[in-house]
Scaffold this motif. Structure first.
Motif, PDB file in Angstrom:
ATOM      1  N   SER A  98      62.664  32.358  21.773  1.00  0.00           N
ATOM      2  CA  SER A  98      63.262  33.364  22.765  1.00  0.00           C
ATOM      3  C   SER A  98      62.189  34.449  23.401  1.00  0.00           C
ATOM      4  CB  SER A  98      64.586  34.159  21.970  1.00  0.00           C
ATOM      5  OG  SER A  98      65.354  33.290  21.814  1.00  0.00           O
ATOM      6  N   GLU A  99      62.403  34.895  24.342  1.00  0.00           N
ATOM      7  CA  GLU A  99      61.506  35.977  24.939  1.00  0.00           C
ATOM      8  C   GLU A  99      62.483  37.034  25.214  1.00  0.00           C
ATOM      9  OE1 GLU A  99      58.383  36.445  26.390  1.00  0.00           O
ATOM     10  OE2 GLU A  99      57.506  34.705  25.665  1.00  0.00           O
ATOM     11  N   LEU A 100      62.110  38.173  24.749  1.00  0.00           N
ATOM     12  CA  LEU A 100      63.021  39.529  25.058  1.00  0.00           C
ATOM     13  C   LEU A 100      62.601  40.196  26.430  1.00  0.00           C
ATOM     14  CD1 LEU A 100      65.696  40.803  23.991  1.00  0.00           C
ATOM     15  CD2 LEU A 100      63.958  42.379  22.734  1.00  0.00           C
ATOM     16  N   LEU A 101      63.267  40.609  27.290  1.00  0.00           N
ATOM     17  CA  LEU A 101      62.962  41.329  28.467  1.00  0.00           C
ATOM     18  C   LEU A 101      63.631  42.735  27.942  1.00  0.00           C
ATOM     19  CD1 LEU A 101      61.702  41.781  31.206  1.00  0.00           C
ATOM     20  CD2 LEU A 101      63.834  40.782  32.216  1.00  0.00           C
ATOM     21  N   VAL A 102      62.841  43.589  28.132  1.00  0.00           N
ATOM     22  CA  VAL A 102      63.356  44.995  27.927  1.00  0.00           C
ATOM     23  C   VAL A 102      63.473  46.014  28.909  1.00  0.00           C
ATOM     24  CG1 VAL A 102      62.851  47.009  26.385  1.00  0.00           C
ATOM     25  CG2 VAL A 102      62.453  44.812  25.777  1.00  0.00           C
ATOM     26  N   VAL A 103      64.536  46.565  29.413  1.00  0.00           N
ATOM     27  CA  VAL A 103      64.617  47.373  30.642  1.00  0.00           C
ATOM     28  C   VAL A 103      65.443  48.885  30.165  1.00  0.00           C
ATOM     29  CG1 VAL A 103      65.582  47.646  32.781  1.00  0.00           C
ATOM     30  CG2 VAL A 103      64.894  45.421  31.949  1.00  0.00           C
ATOM     31  N   GLY A 104      64.650  49.938  30.119  1.00  0.00           N
ATOM     32  CA  GLY A 104      65.354  51.202  29.892  1.00  0.00           C
ATOM     33  C   GLY A 104      64.540  51.956  28.939  1.00  0.00           C
TER      34      GLY A 104
ATOM     35  N   ALA B  44      61.910  47.134  15.658  1.00  0.00           N
ATOM     36  CA  ALA B  44      62.697  46.236  15.018  1.00  0.00           C
ATOM     37  C   ALA B  44      61.942  45.014  15.017  1.00  0.00           C
ATOM     38  CB  ALA B  44      64.107  45.985  15.863  1.00  0.00           C
ATOM     39  N   PHE B  45      61.188  44.463  15.763  1.00  0.00           N
ATOM     40  CA  PHE B  45      60.621  43.280  15.740  1.00  0.00           C
ATOM     41  C   PHE B  45      58.973  43.172  15.470  1.00  0.00           C
ATOM     42  CE2 PHE B  45      64.163  42.843  18.845  1.00  0.00           C
ATOM     43  CZ  PHE B  45      64.869  42.114  18.168  1.00  0.00           C
ATOM     44  N   GLY B  46      58.514  44.405  15.167  1.00  0.00           N
ATOM     45  CA  GLY B  46      57.036  44.644  14.805  1.00  0.00           C
ATOM     46  C   GLY B  46      56.057  43.872  15.575  1.00  0.00           C
ATOM     47  N   LYS B  47      56.480  44.203  16.851  1.00  0.00           N
ATOM     48  CA  LYS B  47      55.414  44.084  18.150  1.00  0.00           C
ATOM     49  C   LYS B  47      55.490  44.853  19.201  1.00  0.00           C
ATOM     50  CE  LYS B  47      56.069  38.772  17.447  1.00  0.00           C
ATOM     51  NZ  LYS B  47      56.569  37.526  18.338  1.00  0.00           N
ATOM     52  N   LYS B  48      54.353  44.882  20.077  1.00  0.00           N
ATOM     53  CA  LYS B  48      54.573  45.929  20.958  1.00  0.00           C
ATOM     54  C   LYS B  48      54.778  45.043  22.404  1.00  0.00           C
ATOM     55  CE  LYS B  48      52.299  49.424  19.345  1.00  0.00           C
ATOM     56  NZ  LYS B  48      52.806  50.869  19.456  1.00  0.00           N
ATOM     57  N   ILE B  49      55.623  45.879  23.038  1.00  0.00           N
ATOM     58  CA  ILE B  49      56.178  45.360  24.337  1.00  0.00           C
ATOM     59  C   ILE B  49      54.973  45.423  25.476  1.00  0.00           C
ATOM     60  CG2 ILE B  49      57.546  45.785  26.407  1.00  0.00           C
ATOM     61  CD1 ILE B  49      59.534  47.184  24.286  1.00  0.00           C
ATOM     62  N   GLU B  50      54.801  43.947  26.055  1.00  0.00           N
ATOM     63  CA  GLU B  50      53.833  43.925  26.941  1.00  0.00           C
ATOM     64  C   GLU B  50      54.461  43.383  28.447  1.00  0.00           C
ATOM     65  OE1 GLU B  50      50.532  41.544  25.555  1.00  0.00           O
ATOM     66  OE2 GLU B  50      49.964  43.029  23.834  1.00  0.00           O
ATOM     67  N   ASN B  51      54.309  43.829  29.265  1.00  0.00           N
ATOM     68  CA  ASN B  51      55.038  43.350  30.625  1.00  0.00           C
ATOM     69  C   ASN B  51      56.352  43.490  30.453  1.00  0.00           C
ATOM     70  OD1 ASN B  51      55.161  42.604  33.230  1.00  0.00           O
ATOM     71  ND2 ASN B  51      55.155  40.504  32.492  1.00  0.00           N
ATOM     72  N   ASN B  52      56.910  44.401  29.672  1.00  0.00           N
ATOM     73  CA  ASN B  52      58.319  44.524  29.503  1.00  0.00           C
ATOM     74  C   ASN B  52      59.007  43.531  28.608  1.00  0.00           C
ATOM     75  OD1 ASN B  52      58.039  47.005  31.120  1.00  0.00           O
ATOM     76  ND2 ASN B  52      58.683  46.119  32.804  1.00  0.00           N
ATOM     77  N   ARG B  53      58.097  42.698  27.988  1.00  0.00           N
ATOM     78  CA  ARG B  53      58.632  41.411  27.301  1.00  0.00           C
ATOM     79  C   ARG B  53      58.091  41.575  25.894  1.00  0.00           C
ATOM     80  NH1 ARG B  53      57.040  36.862  31.398  1.00  0.00           N
ATOM     81  NH2 ARG B  53      57.052  35.594  29.695  1.00  0.00           N
ATOM     82  N   LEU B  54      58.826  40.732  25.021  1.00  0.00           N
ATOM     83  CA  LEU B  54      58.307  40.359  23.730  1.00  0.00           C
ATOM     84  C   LEU B  54      58.886  38.971  23.500  1.00  0.00           C
ATOM     85  CD1 LEU B  54      59.840  43.273  21.435  1.00  0.00           C
ATOM     86  CD2 LEU B  54      57.634  42.978  21.872  1.00  0.00           C
ATOM     87  N   SER B  55      57.513  38.387  22.784  1.00  0.00           N
ATOM     88  CA  SER B  55      57.908  36.926  22.127  1.00  0.00           C
ATOM     89  C   SER B  55      58.639  36.837  21.122  1.00  0.00           C
ATOM     90  CB  SER B  55      56.656  36.104  22.316  1.00  0.00           C
ATOM     91  OG  SER B  55      56.751  34.805  21.839  1.00  0.00           O
ATOM     92  N   LEU B  56      59.811  36.073  20.639  1.00  0.00           N
ATOM     93  CA  LEU B  56      60.413  35.973  19.447  1.00  0.00           C
ATOM     94  C   LEU B  56      60.801  34.568  19.363  1.00  0.00           C
ATOM     95  CD1 LEU B  56      63.220  38.812  20.437  1.00  0.00           C
ATOM     96  CD2 LEU B  56      61.020  39.181  18.951  1.00  0.00           C
TER      97      LEU B  56
END
Length: 309
Positions: free
Chosen positions: A262-268, A277-289
């Motif tokens: 999955s890929e997570l798109l973060v808005v807000g 929660a996922f131990g990763k930095k958001i880049e371009n409003n996205r997280l690779s999961l």
């Protein structure tokens, strides 16, 4: 005996529709007077299922109190996921497989919740316990719901009980569940014909996390780049819903059903708990999961822990 309505959550998925149908059939066989209804139109996957089994869609309601005094809930318990006037009716039954949160009643009720992959699996057990036979068509519908919720038994929410029930329902329905299941899941991934708002509304749930309202939508696909080619438009649609509905944070989980990534798109805002929660930095409003497919088991629990930290 007064009539009761039975329904699943808003933005219904296949299990929310089927579980309402299945519990209504069972309750009516046991002497109750119920009608299965829905809190939204069926998505493409559910439309495929209903067409395959020549089964009518459920009547859609926006309020329950004008019709009945009492309702039964399936596949949810959290008030913000339920009918808009849930506070104005009595909840007599809940059959669910999710966490229990923000739920309380003034009167005792029947409550059945089990940590299984699908609400329809719980209802299958209730059929067996009450010695009520499941008709072939209903078996096919319930089979479809379990396939949907467990991504053809690949989701980490899948239990051995789900596997056993799928095999039994497949025998009753006379279906090759592997071939049918793949066809069914692919039917729900036709994204080109949908607007961005339709994509983020089709399978979305709201969660209250330590004072923040977090909306989590899931989009199933066989091609993640196809989803993120529309990233800017998806972000705009999510921002509009945040403003209109009062959500603080909108998360769009795009899941490849073929490779279970999955890929997570973060808005807000806030975004810090998402990174925690996922131990990763958001880049371009996205997280690779990678390996994440389940909102219920792999997304909401770590988010809840991070927001409450």
């Amino acid at each position: 005996m007064s009539k009761e309505l039975i329904f699943g959550h808003q933005s219904p998925d296949t299990d929310a529709i089927v579980a309402a149908k299945a519990l209504s059939y069972l309750e009516n066989k046991l002497g109750a007077d119920t009608e299965a209804v829905a809190l939204g139109e069926p998505n493409e996957e559910t439309q495929f299922v209903l067409k395959h089994f020549d089964e009518p869609a459920l009547r859609v309601i926006t309020k329950a109190a004008p019709e009945v005094d009492s309702v039964m809930l399936v596949d949810h318990n959290e008030p913000q996921q339920s009918v808009s006037d849930i506070a104005d009716v009595t909840v007599s039954h809940v059959v669910d497989h999710h966490r229990i949160n923000n739920f309380n009643t003034a009167q005792p009720l029947f409550y059945r919740a089990e940590p299984l992959g699908c609400c329809s699996t719980v209802i299958y057990k209730m059929f067996a316990e009450n010695e009520v036979e499941i008709p072939a068509k209903l078996a096919g519908l319930m089979l479809s719901a379990i396939i949907s919720d467990t991504l053809l038994l690949k989701s980490p929410t899948t239990t051995q009980t789900d596997v056993d029930v799928v095999k039994d329902l497949a025998k009753i329905a006379g279906i090759d569940y592997q071939a049918y299941g793949l066809e069914m899941l692919k039917a729900g991934t036709n994204l080109a014909s949908k607007s961005e708002k339709e994509l983020i509304d089709a399978d979305a749930k709201s969660f209250e996390l330590n004072g923040s309202t977090v909306r989590v939508a899931q989009i199933n696909t066989v091609d993640l780049p196809e989803v993120f080619d529309r990233q800017a438009a998806l972000e705009a649609a999510a921002k509009a819903e945040n403003a209109a509905e009062g959500y603080d944070l909108f998360l769009i989980l795009a899941t490849n059903i073929l490779d279970s990534n999955s890929e997570l798109l973060v808005v807000g805002e806030p975004t810090a708990p998402v990174e925690t929660a996922f131990g990763k930095k958001i880049e371009n409003n996205r997280l690779s999961l990678p390996g994440v497919v389940s909102r219920k088991k792999q997304v909401v629990p770590p988010l809840t822990e991070a927001f409450n930290a």
